[in-house]
Scaffold this active site. Structure first.
Site, PDB file in Angstrom:
ATOM      1  N   HIS A 118      55.948  21.929  23.359  1.00  0.00           N
ATOM      2  CA  HIS A 118      56.982  22.120  24.369  1.00  0.00           C
ATOM      3  C   HIS A 118      56.751  23.427  25.095  1.00  0.00           C
ATOM      4  O   HIS A 118      56.305  24.401  24.484  1.00  0.00           O
ATOM      5  CB  HIS A 118      58.380  22.129  23.723  1.00  0.00           C
ATOM      6  CG  HIS A 118      59.466  21.838  24.679  1.00  0.00           C
ATOM      7  ND1 HIS A 118      60.067  22.833  25.423  1.00  0.00           N
ATOM      8  CD2 HIS A 118      60.038  20.669  25.053  1.00  0.00           C
ATOM      9  CE1 HIS A 118      60.981  22.273  26.204  1.00  0.00           C
ATOM     10  NE2 HIS A 118      60.978  20.969  26.008  1.00  0.00           N
ATOM     11  N   HIS A 164      56.228  14.153  30.002  1.00  0.00           N
ATOM     12  CA  HIS A 164      57.674  14.420  30.021  1.00  0.00           C
ATOM     13  C   HIS A 164      58.354  13.291  29.247  1.00  0.00           C
ATOM     14  O   HIS A 164      58.020  13.045  28.097  1.00  0.00           O
ATOM     15  CB  HIS A 164      58.094  14.538  31.496  1.00  0.00           C
ATOM     16  CG  HIS A 164      59.474  15.079  31.740  1.00  0.00           C
ATOM     17  ND1 HIS A 164      60.227  15.694  30.785  1.00  0.00           N
ATOM     18  CD2 HIS A 164      60.242  15.088  32.878  1.00  0.00           C
ATOM     19  CE1 HIS A 164      61.400  16.054  31.307  1.00  0.00           C
ATOM     20  NE2 HIS A 164      61.429  15.692  32.567  1.00  0.00           N
ATOM     21  N   ASP A 202      61.089  13.725  21.721  1.00  0.00           N
ATOM     22  CA  ASP A 202      60.517  12.388  21.861  1.00  0.00           C
ATOM     23  C   ASP A 202      59.900  11.855  20.577  1.00  0.00           C
ATOM     24  O   ASP A 202      59.591  10.671  20.483  1.00  0.00           O
ATOM     25  CB  ASP A 202      59.450  12.385  22.965  1.00  0.00           C
ATOM     26  CG  ASP A 202      60.074  12.500  24.339  1.00  0.00           C
ATOM     27  OD1 ASP A 202      61.221  12.050  24.501  1.00  0.00           O
ATOM     28  OD2 ASP A 202      59.417  13.017  25.263  1.00  0.00           O
TER      29      ASP A 202
HETATM   30  N1  ACO Z   1      48.960  18.017  20.994  1.00  0.00           N
HETATM   31  C1  ACO Z   1      47.897  18.843  20.814  1.00  0.00           C
HETATM   32  N2  ACO Z   1      47.808  20.063  21.360  1.00  0.00           N
HETATM   33  C2  ACO Z   1      48.838  20.477  22.117  1.00  0.00           C
HETATM   34  C3  ACO Z   1      49.981  19.682  22.338  1.00  0.00           C
HETATM   35  C4  ACO Z   1      50.016  18.405  21.757  1.00  0.00           C
HETATM   36  N3  ACO Z   1      51.049  17.591  21.927  1.00  0.00           N
HETATM   37  N4  ACO Z   1      50.835  20.344  23.133  1.00  0.00           N
HETATM   38  C5  ACO Z   1      50.268  21.520  23.399  1.00  0.00           C
HETATM   39  N5  ACO Z   1      49.056  21.602  22.788  1.00  0.00           N
HETATM   40  C6  ACO Z   1      48.127  22.734  22.824  1.00  0.00           C
HETATM   41  C7  ACO Z   1      47.332  22.730  24.138  1.00  0.00           C
HETATM   42  O1  ACO Z   1      46.157  21.970  24.014  1.00  0.00           O
HETATM   43  C8  ACO Z   1      47.095  24.190  24.353  1.00  0.00           C
HETATM   44  O2  ACO Z   1      46.062  24.603  23.480  1.00  0.00           O
HETATM   45  P1  ACO Z   1      44.979  25.711  23.931  1.00  0.00           P
HETATM   46  O3  ACO Z   1      45.797  26.968  24.119  1.00  0.00           O
HETATM   47  O4  ACO Z   1      44.031  25.752  22.809  1.00  0.00           O
HETATM   48  O5  ACO Z   1      44.402  25.222  25.223  1.00  0.00           O
HETATM   49  C9  ACO Z   1      48.376  24.839  23.845  1.00  0.00           C
HETATM   50  O6  ACO Z   1      48.900  23.937  22.870  1.00  0.00           O
HETATM   51  C10 ACO Z   1      49.396  25.059  24.936  1.00  0.00           C
HETATM   52  O7  ACO Z   1      49.684  23.814  25.528  1.00  0.00           O
HETATM   53  P2  ACO Z   1      49.971  23.555  27.058  1.00  0.00           P
HETATM   54  O8  ACO Z   1      49.461  22.210  27.432  1.00  0.00           O
HETATM   55  O9  ACO Z   1      49.497  24.719  27.869  1.00  0.00           O
HETATM   56  O10 ACO Z   1      51.542  23.541  27.055  1.00  0.00           O
HETATM   57  P3  ACO Z   1      52.459  23.184  28.288  1.00  0.00           P
HETATM   58  O11 ACO Z   1      53.651  24.042  28.171  1.00  0.00           O
HETATM   59  O12 ACO Z   1      51.728  23.209  29.561  1.00  0.00           O
HETATM   60  O13 ACO Z   1      52.838  21.640  28.016  1.00  0.00           O
HETATM   61  C11 ACO Z   1      53.785  19.737  27.022  1.00  0.00           C
HETATM   62  C12 ACO Z   1      53.940  21.241  27.304  1.00  0.00           C
HETATM   63  C13 ACO Z   1      53.485  18.986  28.303  1.00  0.00           C
HETATM   64  C14 ACO Z   1      55.085  19.206  26.444  1.00  0.00           C
HETATM   65  C15 ACO Z   1      52.629  19.545  25.995  1.00  0.00           C
HETATM   66  O14 ACO Z   1      52.978  20.161  24.769  1.00  0.00           O
HETATM   67  C16 ACO Z   1      52.295  18.094  25.774  1.00  0.00           C
HETATM   68  O15 ACO Z   1      51.518  17.519  26.538  1.00  0.00           O
HETATM   69  N6  ACO Z   1      52.885  17.427  24.719  1.00  0.00           N
HETATM   70  C17 ACO Z   1      52.626  16.018  24.492  1.00  0.00           C
HETATM   71  C18 ACO Z   1      53.487  15.158  25.406  1.00  0.00           C
HETATM   72  C19 ACO Z   1      54.945  15.224  25.026  1.00  0.00           C
HETATM   73  O16 ACO Z   1      55.333  15.067  23.887  1.00  0.00           O
HETATM   74  N7  ACO Z   1      55.788  15.421  26.043  1.00  0.00           N
HETATM   75  C20 ACO Z   1      57.238  15.473  25.879  1.00  0.00           C
HETATM   76  C21 ACO Z   1      57.755  16.851  26.027  1.00  0.00           C
HETATM   77  S1  ACO Z   1      59.494  16.914  25.771  1.00  0.00           S
HETATM   78  C22 ACO Z   1      60.126  16.242  27.181  1.00  0.00           C
HETATM   79  O17 ACO Z   1      59.644  16.448  28.254  1.00  0.00           O
HETATM   80  C23 ACO Z   1      61.212  15.368  27.048  1.00  0.00           C
END
Ligand code: ACO
Length: 430
Positions: free
Chosen positions: A309, A270, A365
């Protein structure tokens, strides 16, 4: 000689031009994308398809803000974030989110006075912050503690009427910059800077953090902090906002709800991501290494901080604004420009590859840390800055929910045994 306010006005003009340009591009690229839904009239009960992590869950309706994940648009009470960021004071946006519409000149003046009147931080909070061990305690943990202490000092804390809780909300919104600035300075064993009651929320925050009037070579620091605060103020039913509402729905006090929301925001999935983006860019270290680093990250299934996201399946509008602002700030600093160039290259690679394959784009971010770093702020303080702004959305939405409160209480499916025989302790063997 120009006054400080005249200098700030010039900065606001420069920043407005940059945002208007980013908005024009965004609108041209996304105007025709169809509306994805989750707008319009709503009543319970609702049928929804749920997925892990409460994906698909609907907590209710709201008039506060709307994240249009398909277009990559963000609205606060009907106003597009691009227009608010280009034209408003953060104080106007606080008023908008808490009271429902933008203030007129008199309302804004009175509201600003009220916020300034609430800015001071009780000495006991500072004393506690000074006792927290540094540097291993994360500033978000210190912030969580400070809010808890503020709660113990407020004899009205347990009055959970909407009016009383709104008053607490305004007080906390006014105090958070000073608390975060105190945390930053105590961590660095620096003298605390008294609040400047003659300037804006953004100016006072930068001043109390850095000890210097926020006038840089381009006169844009105050304007950019003002924009950063506006961009982070509210964002749908995100993890920390939801946490705050869940806690508040038990009719506990607003301080407890904010403590919980801060704990949520701290996490790297987050708000904690902004700090980690900077570490990631520093790890890459050189624009020539970006491609190789990205290839390796893909091969090892590494999470890219600042990308992806739950709701946005398009470029985050806040990123669209912060990116050119980060570039503008970096122009006069070769070290920051080096990091910016790495970020831009990684952004480009991810959009081309993961944007196409999985609709993963930079989120808010990704560029915010670069902005804060260029404003002279240490990486560990990036997430607390997020809290200084997001407290507005947390409290606005908790107050909105409180008006028709019903305790939040979901269920989980039990997968354990149903009829286990109890064995006396002396006979249990493992
Ligand atoms: N890097 C690489 N792969 C990613 C990323 C990432 N940052 N984000 C999502 N994916 C991939 C996942 O591995 C997944 O792939 P798969 O379908 O092959 O398994 C797919 O995209 C879906 O991702 P989820 O993790 O299911 O997405 P979710 O909605 O649960 O999570 C989140 C969203 C937490 C923001 C995620 O994208 C993430 O961890 N990002 C990195 C951390 C980040 O930047 N957080 C800030 C978010 S904005 C905020 O809260 C202010």
């Amino acid at each position: 000689m120009k006054s400080r306010d005249e200098i700030f006005k010039e900065g606001r003009k420069v920043v407005k031009k940059i945002i208007d340009q980013a908005a024009e591009t965004a609108r041209a690229e996304t105007d025709n994308v169809p509306e994805p839904g989750l707008t319009g009239d709503f009543t319970f009960p609702v049928k929804a398809t749920l997925n892990k992590g409460l994906e698909g869950a609907i907590t209710g309706s709201t008039g506060i803000g709307y994240v249009n994940g398909e277009k990559g648009w963000l609205l606060y009470r009907g106003y597009n974030i691009f227009d608010l960021a280009a034209n408003c004071d953060f104080e106007e946006v606080i008023y908008l989110l808490l009271y429902g519409d933008l203030p007129d000149v008199h309302e804004l003046e009175a509201f600003k006075k009220k916020l300034i009147g609430y800015r001071s931080i009780p000495e006991v909070v500072i004393d506690v912050l000074k006792k927290i061990p540094t540097p291993h305690t994360h500033p978000m943990a210190a912030l969580r503690t400070a809010i808890s202490v503020l709660g113990t000092l407020d004899a009205t804390a347990d009055d959970c009427s909407v009016d009383a809780e709104r008053e607490v909300a305004i007080r906390l919104i006014a105090q958070l910059p000073g608390v975060v600035a105190a945390i930053a300075r105590i961590r660095e064993h620096k003298r605390l800077v008294p609040q400047d009651i003659s300037c804006t929320h953004a100016c006072n925050f930068l001043y109390t953090m850095t000890g210097e009037s926020p006038i840089d070579i381009n006169n844009i620091s105050e304007a950019i902090m003002n924009v950063a605060l506006i961009l982070h103020a509210d964002h749908g039913m995100n993890n920390s906002t939801f946490t705050g509402i869940v806690i508040n729905s038990s009719l506990t006090d607003m301080y407890s709800s904010i403590v919980g929301a801060i704990g949520s925001l701290k996490g790297p999935l987050h708000g904690g991501a902004n700090e980690r983006v900077l570490y990631m860019l520093e790890e890459i270290g050189n624009i020539n290494k970006v491609e190789e680093w990205f290839k390796d990250a893909r091969a090892t299934k590494r999470k890219l901080m600042g990308f992806g996201h739950r709701v946005y399946k398009a470029y985050d509008p806040r990123g669209r604004v912060l990116k050119p602002l980060a570039k503008k700030l970096a122009e006069d600093h070769p070290d920051f420009m080096k990091l910016y160039d790495i970020a831009e290259k990684l952004d480009d690679l991810v959009c081309k590859k993961l944007g196409k394959e999985k609709r993963i784009f930079p989120n808010v971010d990704f560029y915010s840390g670069l902005v804060y770093r260029s404003l002279g702020i240490k990486s560990a303080m990036f997430t607390p800055i997020f809290a200084v702004s997001r407290i507005v959305g947390w409290t606005a939405r908790a107050l909105e929910y409180l008006q028709t409160n019903r305790i939040m209480r979901p269920r989980a499916v039990y997968t354990g045994d149903l009829k286990k025989k109890l064995i006396p302790i002396e006979k249990r063997k493992k």
